[in-house]
Write a protein that holds these residues in place. Sequence first.
Motif, PDB file in Angstrom:
ATOM      1  N   ARG A  26      43.276  21.203  30.149  1.00  0.00           N
ATOM      2  CA  ARG A  26      43.025  20.029  29.296  1.00  0.00           C
ATOM      3  C   ARG A  26      42.768  20.458  27.849  1.00  0.00           C
ATOM      4  O   ARG A  26      41.733  20.136  27.256  1.00  0.00           O
ATOM      5  N   GLU A  27      43.709  21.171  27.297  1.00  0.00           N
ATOM      6  CA  GLU A  27      43.584  21.694  25.932  1.00  0.00           C
ATOM      7  C   GLU A  27      43.711  20.552  24.927  1.00  0.00           C
ATOM      8  O   GLU A  27      44.804  20.046  24.680  1.00  0.00           O
ATOM      9  N   GLU A  28      42.608  20.169  24.342  1.00  0.00           N
ATOM     10  CA  GLU A  28      42.604  19.045  23.399  1.00  0.00           C
ATOM     11  C   GLU A  28      43.493  19.297  22.189  1.00  0.00           C
ATOM     12  O   GLU A  28      44.004  18.351  21.582  1.00  0.00           O
ATOM     13  N   SER A  29      43.676  20.560  21.846  1.00  0.00           N
ATOM     14  CA  SER A  29      44.522  20.867  20.685  1.00  0.00           C
ATOM     15  C   SER A  29      45.972  20.441  20.913  1.00  0.00           C
ATOM     16  O   SER A  29      46.730  20.294  19.949  1.00  0.00           O
ATOM     17  N   ALA A  30      46.331  20.225  22.169  1.00  0.00           N
ATOM     18  CA  ALA A  30      47.700  19.816  22.477  1.00  0.00           C
ATOM     19  C   ALA A  30      47.888  18.311  22.391  1.00  0.00           C
ATOM     20  O   ALA A  30      49.000  17.811  22.570  1.00  0.00           O
ATOM     21  N   THR A  31      46.808  17.574  22.101  1.00  0.00           N
ATOM     22  CA  THR A  31      46.917  16.117  22.030  1.00  0.00           C
ATOM     23  C   THR A  31      47.111  15.611  20.604  1.00  0.00           C
ATOM     24  O   THR A  31      47.144  14.408  20.370  1.00  0.00           O
ATOM     25  N   SER A  32      47.242  16.544  19.673  1.00  0.00           N
ATOM     26  CA  SER A  32      47.508  16.197  18.272  1.00  0.00           C
ATOM     27  C   SER A  32      48.870  16.752  17.888  1.00  0.00           C
ATOM     28  O   SER A  32      49.122  17.949  18.045  1.00  0.00           O
ATOM     29  N   ALA A  33      49.762  15.900  17.397  1.00  0.00           N
ATOM     30  CA  ALA A  33      51.103  16.349  17.030  1.00  0.00           C
ATOM     31  C   ALA A  33      51.061  17.449  15.979  1.00  0.00           C
ATOM     32  O   ALA A  33      51.837  18.404  16.024  1.00  0.00           O
ATOM     33  N   GLY A  34      50.123  17.324  15.042  1.00  0.00           N
ATOM     34  CA  GLY A  34      50.011  18.330  13.993  1.00  0.00           C
ATOM     35  C   GLY A  34      49.629  19.698  14.528  1.00  0.00           C
ATOM     36  O   GLY A  34      50.169  20.719  14.101  1.00  0.00           O
ATOM     37  N   ARG A  35      48.703  19.740  15.471  1.00  0.00           N
ATOM     38  CA  ARG A  35      48.275  21.014  16.043  1.00  0.00           C
ATOM     39  C   ARG A  35      49.260  21.510  17.096  1.00  0.00           C
ATOM     40  O   ARG A  35      49.436  22.708  17.284  1.00  0.00           O
ATOM     41  N   LEU A  36      49.918  20.587  17.763  1.00  0.00           N
ATOM     42  CA  LEU A  36      50.914  20.961  18.770  1.00  0.00           C
ATOM     43  C   LEU A  36      52.073  21.714  18.123  1.00  0.00           C
ATOM     44  O   LEU A  36      52.638  22.637  18.719  1.00  0.00           O
ATOM     45  N   LYS A  37      52.401  21.344  16.905  1.00  0.00           N
ATOM     46  CA  LYS A  37      53.503  21.966  16.177  1.00  0.00           C
ATOM     47  C   LYS A  37      53.321  23.470  16.040  1.00  0.00           C
ATOM     48  O   LYS A  37      54.300  24.225  15.982  1.00  0.00           O
ATOM     49  N   ALA A  38      52.069  23.924  15.998  1.00  0.00           N
ATOM     50  CA  ALA A  38      51.790  25.350  15.809  1.00  0.00           C
ATOM     51  C   ALA A  38      51.805  26.132  17.117  1.00  0.00           C
ATOM     52  O   ALA A  38      51.728  27.352  17.111  1.00  0.00           O
ATOM     53  N   LYS A  39      51.922  25.429  18.231  1.00  0.00           N
ATOM     54  CA  LYS A  39      51.930  26.097  19.526  1.00  0.00           C
ATOM     55  C   LYS A  39      53.328  26.589  19.887  1.00  0.00           C
ATOM     56  O   LYS A  39      54.281  26.420  19.130  1.00  0.00           O
ATOM     57  N   SER A  40      53.451  27.182  21.051  1.00  0.00           N
ATOM     58  CA  SER A  40      54.727  27.684  21.544  1.00  0.00           C
ATOM     59  C   SER A  40      55.791  26.589  21.515  1.00  0.00           C
ATOM     60  O   SER A  40      55.507  25.421  21.809  1.00  0.00           O
ATOM     61  N   VAL A  41      57.010  26.968  21.167  1.00  0.00           N
ATOM     62  CA  VAL A  41      58.096  25.987  21.146  1.00  0.00           C
ATOM     63  C   VAL A  41      58.314  25.370  22.523  1.00  0.00           C
ATOM     64  O   VAL A  41      58.834  24.252  22.647  1.00  0.00           O
TER      65      VAL A  41
END
Length: 375
Positions: A136-151
């Motif tokens: 339940r990684e909250e950072s993955a629920t924001s489009a802006g922060r998701l952009k910095a994660k793995s493609v």
Amino acid sequence: MRPSLALALALLSLAAVAAPAAAQEGNALSPRIVDEAAVPGVMAKAVDAFIIPGYRGLAEATTVLAEATAAFCEAPSAANLEAARSAFSGTVESWSAIEIIRLGPALEQNRFERFLFYPDRKGTGLKQVQAILARREESATSAGRLKAKSVAVQGLGALEYVLYGTGAETLSGKDGDFRCRYGRAISENLKAIAGELLSEWEKPDGIQAAWKKPGPGNPLFRDSKEAATELLGVLVHGVEMVKDQRLRPFYAGAIDGRRDKGHPRLAIYWRSVDTMPSISANFRALQKLFNAAGMESLLPAGSGSIAGSINFLFKVLIGAAERIDGPIDAALADEGQRKTLDFIALNTADLTDRLNRDFGGAIGLGAGFSFSDGD
């Protein structure tokens, strides 16, 4: 010196002198586009009648997707879930209609892989998506922060798993809140990428200008031959992509006289049953590009049959893909549909050859021109 020997030496000397001259003449007469003056117009049509409308359609589809996903998260229900899934399939179709343009803005900032990470041969992306859901990684629920994660965790593949994968049945209840918010972030990310792609192609002084005006000083195409090579390369690579990255992973046909049993879970979009609709959309897109750009106009007089045979193959391939309806595992269990897949594989290879050898040779790129090798 005997006359016969003198004559032989003279001929050898003549050949030695003539050889460099012949080589120079061969360079001077290197293959050229039959009608170079027609190339800029063809490239302009490719941009205005195919590429920009294609990205515009993708931008519209992802907007619908983002809105549908947000509405579902706000008010979970069976009807809203169906609307979100329908919007997902619509986005898959719109992406499949333009993904053959794997160049320029699509390659910048990893936009292509961020939109669609496939193939995932080792299941790395799937494991990353599952880990986000499990933790339940909250950072993955924001489009802006998701952009910095793995493609692998921010595109269509990830969203398909959210909507259809293991645990998707929780989406309509309280336990599905995090999963839904992650899906909403993916949808917003896809919308942002689609908007960027459209914006880059719509800039009058950007990549569209380079496509429309090949010549000295152009950062992409120094002449019409380079421009035509790029455009034809899009078609050749697109057909090869369908054959090698869409069909082959889940069904390789006959191998050493024995038919491949098939691997349905290696098929793209197998969970959402969008595999064959996507492949059909790929073929329709390739045919649309060929015709909308007016590529037949590059052929010399009397060569219209080449374009005719290419269009005929597109027609039969689209029809064959549309005849395979339903889940891929069911298709692989049906002998008739397996034969249709064999038919698609055979004619896809034929289409590659006709585009590469017949069309490429006819317009002056040289028979057997290899786009895969960049020769």
